[in-house]
Design a protein around this motif. Sequence first.
Motif, PDB file in Angstrom:
ATOM      1  N   PHE A  32       0.847  -1.196   0.000  1.00 13.02           N
ATOM      2  CA  PHE A  32       0.000   0.000   0.000  1.00 13.02           C
ATOM      3  C   PHE A  32       0.881   1.245   0.000  1.00 13.02           C
ATOM      4  O   PHE A  32       0.670   2.174  -0.781  1.00 13.02           O
ATOM      5  N   SER A  33       1.894   1.245   0.875  1.00 14.23           N
ATOM      6  CA  SER A  33       2.759   2.423   0.979  1.00 14.23           C
ATOM      7  C   SER A  33       3.610   2.584  -0.281  1.00 14.23           C
ATOM      8  O   SER A  33       3.750   3.685  -0.814  1.00 14.23           O
ATOM      9  N   TYR A  34       4.183   1.474  -0.795  1.00 16.50           N
ATOM     10  CA  TYR A  34       5.090   1.563  -1.939  1.00 16.50           C
ATOM     11  C   TYR A  34       4.349   1.978  -3.204  1.00 16.50           C
ATOM     12  O   TYR A  34       4.776   2.897  -3.918  1.00 16.50           O
ATOM     13  N   TYR A  35       3.237   1.303  -3.502  1.00 18.00           N
ATOM     14  CA  TYR A  35       2.521   1.618  -4.737  1.00 18.00           C
ATOM     15  C   TYR A  35       1.781   2.946  -4.655  1.00 18.00           C
ATOM     16  O   TYR A  35       1.550   3.599  -5.684  1.00 18.00           O
ATOM     17  N   GLY A  36       1.412   3.360  -3.441  1.00 13.89           N
ATOM     18  CA  GLY A  36       0.835   4.695  -3.289  1.00 13.89           C
ATOM     19  C   GLY A  36       1.858   5.755  -3.612  1.00 13.89           C
ATOM     20  O   GLY A  36       1.586   6.719  -4.339  1.00 13.89           O
ATOM     21  N   MET A  37       3.072   5.588  -3.075  1.00  9.47           N
ATOM     22  CA  MET A  37       4.161   6.508  -3.374  1.00  9.47           C
ATOM     23  C   MET A  37       4.490   6.481  -4.866  1.00  9.47           C
ATOM     24  O   MET A  37       4.631   7.527  -5.503  1.00  9.47           O
ATOM     25  N   ARG A  38       4.598   5.274  -5.448  1.00 11.07           N
ATOM     26  CA  ARG A  38       4.992   5.148  -6.848  1.00 11.07           C
ATOM     27  C   ARG A  38       3.965   5.751  -7.793  1.00 11.07           C
ATOM     28  O   ARG A  38       4.325   6.259  -8.863  1.00 11.07           O
ATOM     29  N   ALA A  39       2.693   5.713  -7.398  1.00 10.44           N
ATOM     30  CA  ALA A  39       1.628   6.221  -8.272  1.00 10.44           C
ATOM     31  C   ALA A  39       1.717   7.726  -8.495  1.00 10.44           C
ATOM     32  O   ALA A  39       1.241   8.240  -9.508  1.00 10.44           O
ATOM     33  N   ILE A  40       2.327   8.438  -7.541  1.00 11.11           N
ATOM     34  CA  ILE A  40       2.371   9.906  -7.653  1.00 11.11           C
ATOM     35  C   ILE A  40       3.796  10.448  -7.804  1.00 11.11           C
ATOM     36  O   ILE A  40       3.974  11.638  -8.043  1.00 11.11           O
TER      37      ILE A  40
ATOM     38  N   GLY B 218       2.561  11.295   3.023  1.00 14.56           N
ATOM     39  CA  GLY B 218       2.278  11.070   4.439  1.00 14.56           C
ATOM     40  C   GLY B 218       1.357   9.885   4.640  1.00 14.56           C
ATOM     41  O   GLY B 218       1.543   9.089   5.576  1.00 14.56           O
ATOM     42  N   ILE B 219       0.359   9.740   3.760  1.00 17.76           N
ATOM     43  CA  ILE B 219      -0.546   8.581   3.831  1.00 17.76           C
ATOM     44  C   ILE B 219       0.241   7.291   3.598  1.00 17.76           C
ATOM     45  O   ILE B 219       0.016   6.277   4.267  1.00 17.76           O
ATOM     46  N   ALA B 220       1.186   7.328   2.650  1.00 13.92           N
ATOM     47  CA  ALA B 220       2.028   6.154   2.395  1.00 13.92           C
ATOM     48  C   ALA B 220       2.852   5.799   3.632  1.00 13.92           C
ATOM     49  O   ALA B 220       3.016   4.619   3.968  1.00 13.92           O
ATOM     50  N   ALA B 221       3.370   6.819   4.331  1.00 16.85           N
ATOM     51  CA  ALA B 221       4.138   6.582   5.562  1.00 16.85           C
ATOM     52  C   ALA B 221       3.267   5.941   6.632  1.00 16.85           C
ATOM     53  O   ALA B 221       3.701   5.016   7.338  1.00 16.85           O
ATOM     54  N   VAL B 222       2.023   6.421   6.763  1.00 19.81           N
ATOM     55  CA  VAL B 222       1.086   5.847   7.739  1.00 19.81           C
ATOM     56  C   VAL B 222       0.806   4.382   7.400  1.00 19.81           C
ATOM     57  O   VAL B 222       0.713   3.532   8.291  1.00 19.81           O
ATOM     58  N   GLY B 223       0.680   4.067   6.089  1.00 22.72           N
ATOM     59  CA  GLY B 223       0.454   2.693   5.668  1.00 22.72           C
ATOM     60  C   GLY B 223       1.569   1.778   6.141  1.00 22.72           C
ATOM     61  O   GLY B 223       1.317   0.698   6.685  1.00 22.72           O
ATOM     62  N   MET B 224       2.832   2.206   5.951  1.00 28.72           N
ATOM     63  CA  MET B 224       3.957   1.378   6.398  1.00 28.72           C
ATOM     64  C   MET B 224       3.998   1.282   7.907  1.00 28.72           C
ATOM     65  O   MET B 224       4.331   0.229   8.467  1.00 28.72           O
ATOM     66  N   PHE B 225       3.640   2.353   8.606  1.00 23.28           N
ATOM     67  CA  PHE B 225       3.585   2.338  10.070  1.00 23.28           C
ATOM     68  C   PHE B 225       2.573   1.302  10.560  1.00 23.28           C
ATOM     69  O   PHE B 225       2.852   0.539  11.494  1.00 23.28           O
TER      70      PHE B 225
END
Length: 498
Positions: A37-45, A191-198
């Motif tokens: 979730f965090s990786y692909y969210g970051m990669r998408a943007i 920030g949402i991606a960071a929360v996902g990894m957390f």
Amino acid sequence: MSNVNRQKIVDSVPQKGFFGHPKGLFTLFFTEFWERFSYYGMRAILVYYMYYSVTKGGLGMDQTLALSIMSIYGSLVYMSGIIGGWFADRIFGTSKAVFYGGILIMLGHIALAIPGNIAFFFVSMVLIVLGTGLLKPNVSTVVGEMYAENDNRRDAGFSIFYMGINAGAFLSPLIVGSKAIMNTSFHLGFGIAAVGMFLGLIVFLATKKKNLGLAGTMVSNPLSSAEKKKVYTYFALAVIVIAIICFITIPNGLLTFEAFINIVSILGILIPAIYFIRMYTSPKTTSVERSRVIAYIPLFIASVMFWAIQEQGSTILANYADKRTQLDFAGINISPAWFQSLNPLFIIVLAPVFAAIWVKLGKREPSIPQKFSLGLLFAGLSFMVILIPAYLGGTDSLVNPLWLVLSYLIVVLGELCLSPVGLSATTKLAPAAFSAQTMSLWFLSSAAAQALNAQVVKFYTPATEMTYFGVIGGASIVLGIILLAMSPKIQGLMKGIR
């Protein structure tokens, strides 16, 4: 790892508790769900963040440079898996590798979430590349450790696990893309991606002791005290040398973006070549295994060609979605990042269908090289369909988004022909002395593909759009036809493997 230790690990894991599978599958399913979730969210943007102007919340990079950096980023992520696997095998085990990797990934996303200059971007790149290299290959290893070698639930367990991967990859571009692009707040998206990894780390820490038992805790080939001292010395020296080189070359304009991209591109091709030469020439490789190594080479080349197209979903096609696609469609304002959810969505829907087809075909099922050729044909077609709207309406008009949806669908058909069978073929064709390293080699095909893309994407412009898609798509189709013609020869070199 001895059979005694393997059985000891299996006995320590509660064997029922998650859809009839070991309880630890719950821990690893949701850890990987949130990591993806965090990786692909970051990669998408990320590519948009690089080339959007500062007034739109981006870094204002040159668009072609941003596309090359995005490709190099992906290449380094796959290369770093070799380092992550080595640290897990020799120093601290797979469980700690997953945890340390998750922390680095989270810190990388936090660095991106802080409004600042380009320095934060490169710090985040280093952290996420190293973190993904630690976490990604090792979390799958922990899954395998929970099952006895003859446990017939193993394949089904990995299928459930990979559903978690694709579920996280599907949801994150929809959520992160909406907040980042439609609300023009990239830092909120990161920030949402960071929360996902957390959240993934919380799940892992809260449940691993009860659910995983000894899985991931044993170091399979630990370094001796003397070896550790030597490794740490070499590591410290390498860091110092790299720091000195950067200190000298960057201010003097010797180590530029372009130079770094070129270095990684060369390594992406050179490292797999060295692997093949080492395996083939090793005295530990038997004559039958050498034949299988030769058979694996055209499959590896086909894999590079396929991933070179598939991975452009986050670069060229992402740019196409942003610049060339009609985003107000059927009364909905579409975020260009949403298209990144199509690949995992189609995999979730179609993977069971393909599995059923292969079972239904039985002995008529295509051979390994034939499936690879199908993968290349579909990949080529996915680029060729992009030519149709440009041919009909020109390269200046906006394209119906359904053309892009169709392109993503076709390449997934190819992925389902090539990717699962590639993993299986790698385990079957690997020389016994190089079994783990050959699996690393399979992932290096993606690294090589994206290293190649870092150079290829430079040729994409609105003026060259039709030529770009036509040449690359056509090359994949031609290579697929050649591989299909060579299939009987390659099958013979496999020496009984089908």
